[in-house]
Design an enzyme around this catalytic site. Structure first.
Site, PDB file in Angstrom:
ATOM      1  N   ASP A  71      48.845 -44.988  33.632  1.00 58.23           N
ATOM      2  CA  ASP A  71      47.976 -44.898  32.451  1.00 58.23           C
ATOM      3  C   ASP A  71      48.064 -43.546  31.752  1.00 58.23           C
ATOM      4  O   ASP A  71      47.363 -43.330  30.764  1.00 58.23           O
ATOM      5  CB  ASP A  71      46.516 -45.147  32.854  1.00 58.23           C
ATOM      6  CG  ASP A  71      45.910 -43.950  33.571  1.00 58.23           C
ATOM      7  OD1 ASP A  71      44.864 -43.447  33.135  1.00 58.23           O
ATOM      8  OD2 ASP A  71      46.491 -43.503  34.576  1.00 58.23           O
TER       9      ASP A  71
ATOM     10  N   ASP B 210      43.948 -43.009  39.570  1.00 57.37           N
ATOM     11  CA  ASP B 210      42.898 -42.676  38.610  1.00 57.37           C
ATOM     12  C   ASP B 210      43.228 -43.229  37.231  1.00 57.37           C
ATOM     13  O   ASP B 210      44.257 -42.890  36.629  1.00 57.37           O
ATOM     14  CB  ASP B 210      42.714 -41.157  38.521  1.00 57.37           C
ATOM     15  CG  ASP B 210      42.249 -40.563  39.842  1.00 57.37           C
ATOM     16  OD1 ASP B 210      41.110 -40.836  40.238  1.00 57.37           O
ATOM     17  OD2 ASP B 210      43.036 -39.834  40.479  1.00 57.37           O
TER      18      ASP B 210
ATOM     19  N   ASP C 158      49.669 -46.036  40.113  1.00 61.27           N
ATOM     20  CA  ASP C 158      48.844 -44.842  39.962  1.00 61.27           C
ATOM     21  C   ASP C 158      47.423 -45.216  40.366  1.00 61.27           C
ATOM     22  O   ASP C 158      47.080 -46.400  40.463  1.00 61.27           O
ATOM     23  CB  ASP C 158      48.883 -44.370  38.514  1.00 61.27           C
ATOM     24  CG  ASP C 158      47.907 -43.256  38.227  1.00 61.27           C
ATOM     25  OD1 ASP C 158      47.970 -42.216  38.895  1.00 61.27           O
ATOM     26  OD2 ASP C 158      47.039 -43.454  37.350  1.00 61.27           O
TER      27      ASP C 158
END
Length: 223
Positions: free
Chosen positions: A170, A12, A10
């Protein structure tokens, strides 16, 4: 030691610390339309498909169409980041080790191609080489996270079986997407705490992690 067939990151909050920029842009939009915006509201949008996020704002009273909302937020985040690369702890080091080991790497994000290209160029400059073998942007997917499409697309672009890969995430939507794609998923908490999501291998940080640790994560997930 058998390394993962590929690693899918991922962006961001996982590779770069851009969540504060997203949250600030969202808070400005909410304030402009007189919306009471809380920390819970901000957390609910972490990792979400940008058009799903736009629909949330429209439902709360923002009188803009979804495309205009997404364009505004992305433009503000790009302006906020500027030419800096706020890499998360350990991100550059792990990427460098994966490139040295010849492990294919993909970026799988709900951010748009404009932001992906900016971040990819910044990582390339920092590493001195191309950081990713493939990239998947949110505006190129029919279904966004938590749907498995983004991660299945990333694995397909790399030419690997999803079951032999590792994803690092996250957000709740991100780990749901990766798990649904059948990928061993490592959760590294940042803006939200994904450590207790069932089926996720928990790492507090990427700092100090190596390709060998990724191989161990697959063994842990399969145990």
């Amino acid at each position: 030691m058998t390394l993962p067939a590929a690693v899918l990151f991922d962006m961001d909050g996982t590779l770069i610390d851009s969540e504060p920029a997203w949250m600030a842009a969202e808070a400005r939009l909410a304030a402009e339309f007189g919306i009471d915006w809380t920390a819970a509201d901000a957390a609910a949008l972490v990792g979400i498909d940008l058009w799903d996020g736009a629909a949330h704002f429209i439902a709360r009273g923002v009188t803009m169409d979804a495309d205009a909302i997404v364009e505004r937020l992305v433009d503000e985040v790009i302006a906020d980041l500027g030419d800096t690369l706020p890499a998360r702890p350990g991100a550059l080091e792990l990427l460098r080790q994966l490139r040295d080991a010849g492990v294919p790497v993909a970026l799988v994000t709900m951010s748009t191609r404009a932001l992906v290209d900016r971040v990819e160029a910044a990582f390339a400059a920092a590493l001195g080489s191309t950081p990713f073998d493939a990239t998947v942007a949110g505006d190129e997917c029919d279904e966004g996270k938590p749907h498995p499409e983004p991660y299945l697309r990333g694995a397909a672009l790399l030419g690997v079986d999803a079951a032999d890969a590792v994803a690092i995430e996250d957000s709740f939507t991100g780990v749901a997407s990766a798990l649904a794609a059948g990928i061993t998923t490592i959760g590294v908490p940042h803006a939200v705490d994904v450590s207790r999501v069932p089926g996720v291998v928990h790492w507090p940080t990427l700092a100090g992690r190596t390709p060998a640790d990724l191989a161990a994560a697959i063994r842990e997930a399969r145990a």
